[in-house]
Design an enzyme around this catalytic site. Sequence first.
Site, PDB file in Angstrom:
ATOM      1  CE  LYS A  42      13.337  -7.115 -31.080  1.00  0.00           C
ATOM      2  NZ  LYS A  42      14.622  -6.717 -30.449  1.00  0.00           N
ATOM      3  NE  ARG A  55      16.871 -10.362 -35.462  1.00  0.00           N
ATOM      4  CZ  ARG A  55      16.232 -10.613 -34.316  1.00  0.00           C
ATOM      5  NH1 ARG A  55      15.061 -11.171 -34.313  1.00  0.00           N
ATOM      6  NH2 ARG A  55      16.784 -10.271 -33.183  1.00  0.00           N
ATOM      7  NE  ARG A  83      17.696 -10.188 -22.452  1.00  0.00           N
ATOM      8  CZ  ARG A  83      17.550  -9.999 -23.743  1.00  0.00           C
ATOM      9  NH1 ARG A  83      16.394  -9.599 -24.229  1.00  0.00           N
ATOM     10  NH2 ARG A  83      18.561 -10.185 -24.565  1.00  0.00           N
ATOM     11  NE  ARG A  97      18.112 -14.038 -25.209  1.00  0.00           N
ATOM     12  CZ  ARG A  97      17.492 -13.223 -26.050  1.00  0.00           C
ATOM     13  NH1 ARG A  97      16.273 -12.767 -25.766  1.00  0.00           N
ATOM     14  NH2 ARG A  97      18.060 -12.846 -27.169  1.00  0.00           N
ATOM     15  NE  ARG A 106      21.293 -10.497 -29.481  1.00  0.00           N
ATOM     16  CZ  ARG A 106      21.036 -10.550 -28.182  1.00  0.00           C
ATOM     17  NH1 ARG A 106      21.937 -11.000 -27.337  1.00  0.00           N
ATOM     18  NH2 ARG A 106      19.873 -10.150 -27.734  1.00  0.00           N
TER      19      ARG A 106
END
Length: 212
Positions: A13, A88, A126, A159, A170
Amino acid sequence: MKIIFIGPPGSGKGTQAKRLAGQFAIPHISTGDMLREAVADGTSLGAQAAPIMAAGALVPDDLMVGIIDERLKKGDAAKGFILDGFPRTVVQAEKLETIVGNGKADLRVLQLLVPDDAIVRRIALRRTCVNCGAIYHLENNPPAIDDVCDRCGAEVIARPDDTEEAVRKRLESFHRQTVPVATYYKSKSILREVDGVGPLDVVFERIEKSLA
Ligand code: AP5
């Protein structure tokens, strides 16, 4: 152009929304980035959100709706925006309608489809810039110099909510709370589903086509 990106964590996203925002010259509004900024700035919102985010849970709806309501009042959002990470929950989607109108005419909702097993690998590799939020991937899209952002030269890190445990949580909250948001927009016939698996450029082309 009012665009909403829906997708599981790590579906791309942020990566695709940043590029699309550049192309259309409209703001990329990422609630995740806004919360991370609040944490970095040490605000009371940040203090409330930090433990929730680290655990992979969702920040309460009323807080998130307040943040988006404020943000969409800014002048740069008048000609359009890309929402990344909001709504969300169905409650957030309903509240958004009271903020921007039901939007049938100009709201486009893009759902990026990526299977859970691909997500885990993407997130493990990531890296994100601590300063400008640029997103990298150690295999597909690494920074030119290890751990240094190509755009601003700041440090590039993993992160804090990208631990395996938080990612699992998540994903669980995505399936339980956010998939119903996609169903909600499908029932309004404004949902566009896009295959999010493949090279970044190919996924971007699919997004452009689905918006055409
Ligand atoms: P947020 O920051 O929104 O996190 P997320 O939804 O979990 O999404 P991510 O940022 O992890 O992934 P992404 O889809 O943007 O993927 P990316 O482009 O980075 O939210 C964080 C937290 O804030 C939430 O958990 C929650 O606590 C809170 N929060 C935020 N909004 C909220 C709300 N509305 N209500 C309540 N709480 C809220 O890509 C991932 C990786 O894959 C990158 O390394 C990238 O380079 C790579 N990649 C991208 N595309 C491809 C591709 N096609 N092929 C291979 N690799 C790819």
